[in-house]
Design a protein around this motif. Structure first.
Motif, PDB file in Angstrom:
ATOM      1  N   ARG A   1       0.835  -1.214   0.000  1.00  0.00           N
ATOM      2  CA  ARG A   1       0.000   0.000   0.000  1.00  0.00           C
ATOM      3  C   ARG A   1       0.858   1.247   0.000  1.00  0.00           C
ATOM      4  O   ARG A   1       1.915   1.280   0.617  1.00  0.00           O
ATOM      5  N   ASP A   2       0.352   2.309  -0.641  1.00  0.00           N
ATOM      6  CA  ASP A   2       1.002   3.611  -0.548  1.00  0.00           C
ATOM      7  C   ASP A   2       0.362   4.384   0.603  1.00  0.00           C
ATOM      8  O   ASP A   2      -0.443   3.837   1.362  1.00  0.00           O
ATOM      9  N   GLY A   3       0.697   5.659   0.730  1.00  0.00           N
ATOM     10  CA  GLY A   3       0.193   6.461   1.843  1.00  0.00           C
ATOM     11  C   GLY A   3      -1.325   6.593   1.887  1.00  0.00           C
ATOM     12  O   GLY A   3      -1.909   6.822   2.945  1.00  0.00           O
ATOM     13  N   SER A   4      -1.986   6.431   0.733  1.00  0.00           N
ATOM     14  CA  SER A   4      -3.446   6.547   0.693  1.00  0.00           C
ATOM     15  C   SER A   4      -4.121   5.187   0.843  1.00  0.00           C
ATOM     16  O   SER A   4      -5.340   5.078   0.744  1.00  0.00           O
ATOM     17  N   GLY A   5      -3.289   4.153   1.052  1.00  0.00           N
ATOM     18  CA  GLY A   5      -3.832   2.805   1.187  1.00  0.00           C
ATOM     19  C   GLY A   5      -4.031   2.103  -0.140  1.00  0.00           C
ATOM     20  O   GLY A   5      -4.555   0.991  -0.196  1.00  0.00           O
ATOM     21  N   ALA A   6      -3.614   2.750  -1.233  1.00  0.00           N
ATOM     22  CA  ALA A   6      -3.814   2.166  -2.559  1.00  0.00           C
ATOM     23  C   ALA A   6      -2.734   1.149  -2.893  1.00  0.00           C
ATOM     24  O   ALA A   6      -1.557   1.345  -2.584  1.00  0.00           O
ATOM     25  N   THR A   7      -3.152   0.063  -3.539  1.00  0.00           N
ATOM     26  CA  THR A   7      -2.204  -0.907  -4.086  1.00  0.00           C
ATOM     27  C   THR A   7      -1.756  -0.395  -5.458  1.00  0.00           C
ATOM     28  O   THR A   7      -2.353   0.528  -6.018  1.00  0.00           O
ATOM     29  N   ALA A   8      -0.721  -1.041  -6.004  1.00  0.00           N
ATOM     30  CA  ALA A   8      -0.253  -0.680  -7.349  1.00  0.00           C
ATOM     31  C   ALA A   8      -1.383  -0.873  -8.361  1.00  0.00           C
ATOM     32  O   ALA A   8      -1.534  -0.083  -9.296  1.00  0.00           O
ATOM     33  N   LEU A   9      -2.202  -1.906  -8.173  1.00  0.00           N
ATOM     34  CA  LEU A   9      -3.315  -2.142  -9.096  1.00  0.00           C
ATOM     35  C   LEU A   9      -4.325  -0.995  -9.043  1.00  0.00           C
ATOM     36  O   LEU A   9      -4.822  -0.553 -10.085  1.00  0.00           O
ATOM     37  N   LEU A  10      -4.608  -0.486  -7.873  1.00  0.00           N
ATOM     38  CA  LEU A  10      -5.549   0.633  -7.794  1.00  0.00           C
ATOM     39  C   LEU A  10      -4.954   1.877  -8.468  1.00  0.00           C
ATOM     40  O   LEU A  10      -5.661   2.611  -9.162  1.00  0.00           O
ATOM     41  N   VAL A  11      -3.652   2.085  -8.306  1.00  0.00           N
ATOM     42  CA  VAL A  11      -2.981   3.215  -8.949  1.00  0.00           C
ATOM     43  C   VAL A  11      -3.080   3.085 -10.476  1.00  0.00           C
ATOM     44  O   VAL A  11      -3.384   4.045 -11.182  1.00  0.00           O
ATOM     45  N   ALA A  12      -2.854   1.874 -10.987  1.00  0.00           N
ATOM     46  CA  ALA A  12      -2.978   1.634 -12.436  1.00  0.00           C
ATOM     47  C   ALA A  12      -4.421   1.865 -12.886  1.00  0.00           C
ATOM     48  O   ALA A  12      -4.675   2.416 -13.952  1.00  0.00           O
ATOM     49  N   THR A  13      -5.371   1.466 -12.042  1.00  0.00           N
ATOM     50  CA  THR A  13      -6.794   1.630 -12.363  1.00  0.00           C
ATOM     51  C   THR A  13      -7.172   3.102 -12.382  1.00  0.00           C
ATOM     52  O   THR A  13      -7.895   3.551 -13.281  1.00  0.00           O
ATOM     53  N   HIS A  14      -6.674   3.868 -11.421  1.00  0.00           N
ATOM     54  CA  HIS A  14      -6.930   5.318 -11.397  1.00  0.00           C
ATOM     55  C   HIS A  14      -6.538   5.946 -12.733  1.00  0.00           C
ATOM     56  O   HIS A  14      -7.250   6.803 -13.257  1.00  0.00           O
ATOM     57  N   ALA A  15      -5.401   5.531 -13.269  1.00  0.00           N
ATOM     58  CA  ALA A  15      -4.869   6.118 -14.502  1.00  0.00           C
ATOM     59  C   ALA A  15      -5.370   5.378 -15.748  1.00  0.00           C
ATOM     60  O   ALA A  15      -5.000   5.731 -16.868  1.00  0.00           O
ATOM     61  N   ASN A  16      -6.197   4.357 -15.558  1.00  0.00           N
ATOM     62  CA  ASN A  16      -6.720   3.517 -16.653  1.00  0.00           C
ATOM     63  C   ASN A  16      -5.583   2.950 -17.506  1.00  0.00           C
ATOM     64  O   ASN A  16      -5.645   2.949 -18.736  1.00  0.00           O
ATOM     65  N   LYS A  17      -4.549   2.462 -16.834  1.00  0.00           N
ATOM     66  CA  LYS A  17      -3.399   1.852 -17.514  1.00  0.00           C
ATOM     67  C   LYS A  17      -3.668   0.352 -17.628  1.00  0.00           C
ATOM     68  O   LYS A  17      -3.333  -0.443 -16.741  1.00  0.00           O
ATOM     69  N   VAL A  18      -4.290  -0.035 -18.734  1.00  0.00           N
ATOM     70  CA  VAL A  18      -4.835  -1.382 -18.886  1.00  0.00           C
ATOM     71  C   VAL A  18      -3.766  -2.464 -18.849  1.00  0.00           C
ATOM     72  O   VAL A  18      -3.922  -3.476 -18.165  1.00  0.00           O
ATOM     73  N   GLU A  19      -2.669  -2.277 -19.593  1.00  0.00           N
ATOM     74  CA  GLU A  19      -1.658  -3.349 -19.644  1.00  0.00           C
ATOM     75  C   GLU A  19      -0.967  -3.552 -18.300  1.00  0.00           C
ATOM     76  O   GLU A  19      -0.725  -4.682 -17.878  1.00  0.00           O
ATOM     77  N   ALA A  20      -0.666  -2.455 -17.610  1.00  0.00           N
ATOM     78  CA  ALA A  20      -0.061  -2.579 -16.278  1.00  0.00           C
ATOM     79  C   ALA A  20      -1.044  -3.282 -15.339  1.00  0.00           C
ATOM     80  O   ALA A  20      -0.653  -4.162 -14.559  1.00  0.00           O
ATOM     81  N   ALA A  21      -2.318  -2.906 -15.436  1.00  0.00           N
ATOM     82  CA  ALA A  21      -3.339  -3.551 -14.599  1.00  0.00           C
ATOM     83  C   ALA A  21      -3.444  -5.037 -14.933  1.00  0.00           C
ATOM     84  O   ALA A  21      -3.544  -5.880 -14.040  1.00  0.00           O
ATOM     85  N   ARG A  22      -3.401  -5.353 -16.216  1.00  0.00           N
ATOM     86  CA  ARG A  22      -3.500  -6.763 -16.641  1.00  0.00           C
ATOM     87  C   ARG A  22      -2.360  -7.599 -16.051  1.00  0.00           C
ATOM     88  O   ARG A  22      -2.583  -8.681 -15.517  1.00  0.00           O
ATOM     89  N   VAL A  23      -1.134  -7.064 -16.127  1.00  0.00           N
ATOM     90  CA  VAL A  23       0.028  -7.782 -15.589  1.00  0.00           C
ATOM     91  C   VAL A  23      -0.171  -8.028 -14.084  1.00  0.00           C
ATOM     92  O   VAL A  23       0.043  -9.145 -13.594  1.00  0.00           O
ATOM     93  N   LEU A  24      -0.604  -7.006 -13.375  1.00  0.00           N
ATOM     94  CA  LEU A  24      -0.807  -7.131 -11.927  1.00  0.00           C
ATOM     95  C   LEU A  24      -1.921  -8.129 -11.599  1.00  0.00           C
ATOM     96  O   LEU A  24      -1.773  -8.985 -10.729  1.00  0.00           O
ATOM     97  N   ILE A  25      -3.036  -8.016 -12.308  1.00  0.00           N
ATOM     98  CA  ILE A  25      -4.176  -8.904 -12.038  1.00  0.00           C
ATOM     99  C   ILE A  25      -3.815 -10.354 -12.354  1.00  0.00           C
ATOM    100  O   ILE A  25      -4.085 -11.260 -11.575  1.00  0.00           O
ATOM    101  N   GLU A  26      -3.163 -10.557 -13.492  1.00  0.00           N
ATOM    102  CA  GLU A  26      -2.808 -11.933 -13.869  1.00  0.00           C
ATOM    103  C   GLU A  26      -1.740 -12.510 -12.947  1.00  0.00           C
ATOM    104  O   GLU A  26      -1.612 -13.726 -12.823  1.00  0.00           O
ATOM    105  N   ALA A  27      -0.988 -11.633 -12.257  1.00  0.00           N
ATOM    106  CA  ALA A  27       0.014 -12.100 -11.297  1.00  0.00           C
ATOM    107  C   ALA A  27      -0.605 -12.301  -9.910  1.00  0.00           C
ATOM    108  O   ALA A  27       0.078 -12.677  -8.964  1.00  0.00           O
ATOM    109  N   GLY A  28      -1.914 -12.016  -9.787  1.00  0.00           N
ATOM    110  CA  GLY A  28      -2.602 -12.289  -8.530  1.00  0.00           C
ATOM    111  C   GLY A  28      -2.906 -11.097  -7.640  1.00  0.00           C
ATOM    112  O   GLY A  28      -3.259 -11.265  -6.469  1.00  0.00           O
TER     113      GLY A  28
END
Length: 196
Positions: free
Chosen positions: A30-57
């Motif tokens: 988590r970062d200071g706001s409690g967000a995971t890297a996946l939530l950060v990618a989701t905020h920015a709508n970065k689909v490929e980064a989100a896909r890598v994170l989601i597929e990695a669990g």
């Protein structure tokens, strides 16, 4: 706190995300706001980064300090590709945001037609009432603009079996709200569905 994974996710740098995970980066840190890297990618709508994170669990339901999760945020913002990934990887359809609402409610309010359709098909409860006393149908009318997208959403909600007579906390029905705002097309849709 090592936020390299968060930075790579925010930048949409899927290759670096992969490398960092291979080196043992904590996928749900988590970062200071409690967000995971996946939530950060989701905020920015970065689909490929989100896909890598989601597929990695990565946890698609991990909430930050204001009760947003990747699944809830993607639904609310109409980030359809990420939403579909979260749905395919264990999104909790019953999870609620800080307003006590499901992802369907903000998606309806904001006019995200395809997102609403996707969430309905996924099985999100159409008549869930949030802390304001509003359903997705009420939010689409009260906070929508009465235009084509909100008309389509009202139609989708009706087709999905939304209770057209479920009033808000003050006893005002969807039809009364639609008429009060001069949303004639929406009022007609509601009347055809038996709204009073």
């Amino acid at each position: 706190m090592d936020l390299q994974l968060h930075k790579a996710a925010a930048a949409g740098d899927a290759a670096t995300v992969k490398t960092l995970l291979a080196r043992g980066a904590d996928i749900d840190a988590r970062d200071g706001s409690g967000a995971t890297a996946l939530l950060v990618a989701t905020h920015a709508n970065k689909v490929e980064a989100a896909r890598v994170l989601i597929e990695a669990g990565a946890d698609v339901n991990a909430k930050d300090n204001i009760e947003d999760s990747p699944y809830l945020y993607a639904g609310a913002r109409g980030h359809l590709d990420i939403l579909r990934l979260t749905l395919a990887h264990g999104a909790d359809l019953k999870s609620i945001n800080r307003y006590g609402g499901t992802s369907l409610i903000p998606a309806s309010e904001r006019g995200h037609v395809e997102t609403v359709d996707t969430l309905i098909k996924a099985g999100v409860a159409v008549d869930h009432v949030n802390r304001l006393g509003w359903t997705a149908l009420l939010e689409a009318i009260i906070l929508g603009n009465g235009g084509a997208r909100h008309q389509q959403i009202v139609g989708l909600l009706i087709k999905a079996g939304a209770d057209v007579n479920l009033a808000d906390n003050d006893g005002v029905t969807p039809l009364q709200h639609a008429r009060g705002r001069g949303y004639d097309e929406i009022a007609t849709l509601l009347e055809k569905a038996g709204a009073k």
